[in-house]
Design an enzyme around this catalytic site. Structure first.
Site, PDB file in Angstrom:
ATOM      1  N   CYS A  66       0.839  -1.189   0.000  1.00 52.97           N
ATOM      2  CA  CYS A  66       0.000   0.000   0.000  1.00 52.97           C
ATOM      3  C   CYS A  66       0.879   1.245   0.000  1.00 52.97           C
ATOM      4  CB  CYS A  66      -0.919   0.008   1.226  1.00 52.97           C
ATOM      5  SG  CYS A  66      -2.164   1.330   1.188  1.00 52.97           S
ATOM      6  N   CYS A  70      -1.929   3.751   7.134  1.00 54.02           N
ATOM      7  CA  CYS A  70      -2.970   3.954   8.143  1.00 54.02           C
ATOM      8  C   CYS A  70      -2.622   3.193   9.416  1.00 54.02           C
ATOM      9  CB  CYS A  70      -4.319   3.503   7.597  1.00 54.02           C
ATOM     10  SG  CYS A  70      -4.802   4.376   6.083  1.00 54.02           S
ATOM     11  N   CYS A  73      -4.469  -0.171  10.244  1.00 56.74           N
ATOM     12  CA  CYS A  73      -4.590  -1.167   9.173  1.00 56.74           C
ATOM     13  C   CYS A  73      -4.492  -2.588   9.734  1.00 56.74           C
ATOM     14  CB  CYS A  73      -3.509  -0.960   8.124  1.00 56.74           C
ATOM     15  SG  CYS A  73      -3.573  -2.163   6.767  1.00 56.74           S
TER      16      CYS A  73
END
Length: 346
Positions: A66, A70, A73
């Site tokens: 990714c 985040c 996650c």
């Protein structure tokens, strides 16, 4: 003495055989239910019959990579592996043959693989070749281009973009941004929404409620964006992913209480497309397929993988998925998920 010893051995053997026969009979009658590695029930059996578990809705996390980081996650970049596309198509075909009606492509960030062409070909294959009623994607939206929509948009039913805040600084605190770019995540969100309208793809928003956004009122923005569904999740801890010794993330300070989650949902109760999911509703009610096409069992708080469906078949792998079908249905996991049935105004 020898005769006594032989008699004891014979009785022991007879007892073992008797217990084995009793166990087999109980299994046949459904008294002992099918279990996975972590002793979770994976089929719902009753006296006189059984219900076979089917992969009606599958979430295929085709990559863990990714471009965002985040903090909460729960499917992190532990590997960079991606199946060869023909192997992925083979697995998707097996799933369709065993009852799959909806596939949701996720990551990581699914558009990161070959600039979205890998994902696009799988979307086209599932809709055109497998004729699945529903083909959907969850993305952060940052890597999607209009050219992708031009080529593949007709094959896609729903595109969900993850957005946890409408305050840029909050998104940066969460990690929903690219470190190497100052591009605002919200710009991507609105741009993708416009493309969904233009290319007739149902637009959805996913939000994870955490300590950074729990007090925010998003009503005005959600009303403006007008998604077909706004899925709101309670921040969830998964061992080895966002909590624990071997985890890439540590989301313990991002978790909200059930009361805080309910307060967020109550604040947005007038949003008609709101679909809230607490940790209890979410944890075991998704069929999660990883980058190796292994089902991931979360019943013990980790992600324990089955063997790949490419090696053992769908039915055998499902036995070790930990999937709670009753909760899947209870939380409304099956809905009008084909854009042809949504009666949306484009």
């Amino acid at each position: 003495m020898e005769e006594t010893t032989l008699s004891i051995v014979a009785l022991s053997a007879f007892a073992m055989i008797f217990l084995f026969i009793l166990f087999a009979l109980k299994q046949k009658r459904g008294i002992i239910k099918g279990k996975n590695y972590s002793s979770s029930i994976v089929t719902y059996e009753e006296e006189g019959g059984s219900k076979e578990l089917k992969p009606t809705s599958v979430n295929y996390h085709l990559t863990r990579q990714c471009n965002y980081k985040c903090g909460f996650c729960f499917h992190t970049a532990k590997t960079s592996y991606v199946l060869p596309i023909e192997e992925a198509k083979k697995g998707l075909t097996l799933l369709k043959e065993n009852g799959m009606e909806k596939v949701n492509f996720a990551g990581g960030e699914p558009f990161i693989v070959k600039r979205g062409s890998f994902l696009g070909e799988l979307v086209r294959f599932c809709k055109e070749d497998l004729e699945l009623p529903s083909v959907t994607i969850v993305s952060n939206g940052s890597l999607i281009t209009e050219k992708w929509f031009e080529k593949y948009g007709e094959y896609l039913d729903i595109l969900a973009v993850s957005c946890d805040s409408f305050v840029p600084e909050t998104n940066r605190h969460i990690g929903r941004c690219q470190n190497s770019s100052k591009k605002d995540h919200l710009e991507s969100l609105y741009r993708v929404r416009d493309w969904c309208i233009k290319y007739k793809v149902a637009f959805k928003i996913n939000t994870v409620v955490n300590t950074h956004n729990k007090d925010e009122d998003m009503s005005e923005h959600i009303a403006e964006l007008s998604p077909c569904r706004w899925k709101v999740f309670q921040c969830l801890l998964i061992g080895g992913e966002n909590v624990g010794e071997n985890a890439i993330r540590n989301a313990e300070n991002m978790v909200v209480t059930s009361e805080e989650f309910q307060a967020f949902c109550e604040r947005h109760r007038d949003i008609s497309c709101l679909v809230p999911e607490s940790n209890v509703q979410m944890k075991d009610s998704y069929l999660i397929l990883d980058e190796y096409m292994r089902f991931l069992d979360c019943t013990r708080g980790n992600k324990d993988p089955s063997r790949s469906i490419l090696d053992v078949g769908v039915k055998n792998a499902l036995k070790f998925s930990g999937f709670d079908e009753k909760m899947f249905l209870k939380r409304g996991g099956k809905y009008k998920w084909s854009k042809a049935d949504m009666n949306l105004e484009w």
